[in-house]
Design a protein around this motif. Structure first.
Motif, PDB file in Angstrom:
ATOM      1  N   ASP A   1       0.836  -1.194   0.000  1.00  0.00           N
ATOM      2  CA  ASP A   1       0.000   0.000   0.000  1.00  0.00           C
ATOM      3  C   ASP A   1       0.872   1.246   0.000  1.00  0.00           C
ATOM      4  N   SER A   2       0.241   2.391   0.140  1.00  0.00           N
ATOM      5  CA  SER A   2       0.962   3.659  -0.017  1.00  0.00           C
ATOM      6  C   SER A   2       1.590   4.170   1.266  1.00  0.00           C
ATOM      7  N   ALA A   3       1.489   3.406   2.364  1.00  0.00           N
ATOM      8  CA  ALA A   3       2.070   3.847   3.637  1.00  0.00           C
ATOM      9  C   ALA A   3       3.551   3.475   3.663  1.00  0.00           C
ATOM     10  N   VAL A   4       4.385   4.374   3.165  1.00  0.00           N
ATOM     11  CA  VAL A   4       5.829   4.153   3.071  1.00  0.00           C
ATOM     12  C   VAL A   4       6.530   5.272   3.821  1.00  0.00           C
ATOM     13  N   ASP A   5       7.326   4.912   4.820  1.00  0.00           N
ATOM     14  CA  ASP A   5       8.030   5.893   5.636  1.00  0.00           C
ATOM     15  C   ASP A   5       9.527   5.781   5.396  1.00  0.00           C
ATOM     16  N   SER A   6      10.095   6.826   4.794  1.00  0.00           N
ATOM     17  CA  SER A   6      11.545   6.875   4.550  1.00  0.00           C
ATOM     18  C   SER A   6      12.039   5.606   3.864  1.00  0.00           C
ATOM     19  N   GLY A   7      11.298   5.164   2.851  1.00  0.00           N
ATOM     20  CA  GLY A   7      11.716   4.017   2.064  1.00  0.00           C
ATOM     21  C   GLY A   7      11.266   2.670   2.574  1.00  0.00           C
TER      22      GLY A   7
END
Length: 327
Positions: free
Chosen positions: A295-301
């Motif tokens: 999904d689109s929940a990406v934190d600092s890669g």
């Protein structure tokens, strides 16, 4: 009776396909913290989903809640978000949630939070839980109009048109922090703690290198995925959901145990969100590439939620995978 904290918000269960039905309201789903806003005279309160008080960490929102309460009691269901660089920044939101006192006030000046409101649960002396969503949405719109609510308050976009809602699942919306959509029956009442709504996350495919597995090497239960950063260091990108039997067999044939020089041989990984338990993993030679869906929940890669493995990419080598931080 007035609503008081701690209050259990109504929840949504995940689905894999677009919610169907003409009697559904479809809301844009934002990448933030679920909050219940208690705007009450003399007692403004910003409650996190699990009941804790976020007011000290977000003093600028607490002040706005107090101002809202001056015109009468209101209880709102909403999403707390922080903008940075043209998109919502969940990592920055997390960082702000840990600050108190002077540090919280400083963070509020540099990275102010906003509140995306999608439901109203009480206005004045009337608790609205038994009103239909259709009625509550109309009251919420009136509240924004009659109280001239502007920043940091935002009315959550909603529609009954599935075609419009599909646009919120696009990569363009994901890039600015819209995670997907939430489907809610228009005739439905508000049931605290119940999973009476549905949520569909926007998803996209990408590639990564298998760096480690859980379970036996010959039939792994799940995989840990990595990408190389600019210093040629293998960085964790995501962990997978449990693998189907066919993929376990396929990976069991191509994976090979790594030597002691593997970059993750002395690294520990958390077994899950909010736990101190350590994940037991086996390092493998980082040569196998897989395609995954996340999904689109990406934190600092790094993907915040487990990803689904689609297939083994025999046509790609590890050095052909995008670097750490790329999609």
């Amino acid at each position: 009776m007035d609503l008081t904290p701690p209050f259990q918000p109504m929840l949504a269960r995940p689905v894999e396909t677009m919610p169907d039905g003409r009697d559904l309201q479809l809301d844009a789903k934002w990448d933030g913290y679920r909050v219940i806003v208690f705007a009450r005279s003399g007692a403004p309160y910003l409650q996190a989903r699990r009941g804790s008080d976020l007011g000290a960490a977000f003093p600028e929102i607490t002040r706005e809640v107090a101002l809202l309460a001056e015109r009468g009691t209101v209880v709102l269901d909403a999403e707390l978000v922080v903008h940075e660089g043209g998109r919502l920044d969940f990592g920055l939101l997390q960082s702000r949630a840990r600050r108190r006192g002077r540090a919280a006030a400083e963070a509020a000046r540099h990275n102010p939070a906003h509140v995306v409101v999608f439901d109203v649960l009480q206005i004045g002396d009337e608790v609205l839980l038994q009103r239909s969503l259709r009625e509550r949405r109309a009251l919420l719109k009136d509240l924004f109009t009659h109280r001239a609510l502007g920043p940091p308050w935002t009315l959550c976009p909603a529609t009954t048109d599935p075609q419009l809602a599909r646009e919120w699942l696009s990569p363009a919306w994901a890039a600015v922090g819209v995670e997907g959509i939430v489907g809610k029956p228009l005739a439905g009442v508000y049931r605290p703690g119940a999973r009476g709504w549905v949520k569909l996350r926007s998803r996209a495919s990408a590639d990564a290198v298998v760096g480690a597995v859980t379970g036996p090497l010959m039939s792994p239960t799940s995989v840990l995925l990595g990408r190389y950063d600019q210093h040629s260091k293998l960085r964790l990108v995501a962990r997978s959901t449990p693998l189907p039997a066919a993929l376990r067999r396929e990976l069991g044939v191509v994976l090979a145990a790594a030597g002691p020089d593997h970059p993750w041989s002395a690294v520990t990984f958390s077994a899950g969100w909010g736990t101190q338990a350590v994940l037991e993993h086996r390092c493998v030679r980082p040569a196998t590439v897989v395609e995954f869906e996340g999904d689109s929940a990406v934190d600092s890669g790094r993907y915040r939620h487990p990803v689904r493995i689609r297939r083994v990419r025999e046509d790609l080598t590890a050095d052909e995978v995008r670097g750490f931080g790329g999609q």
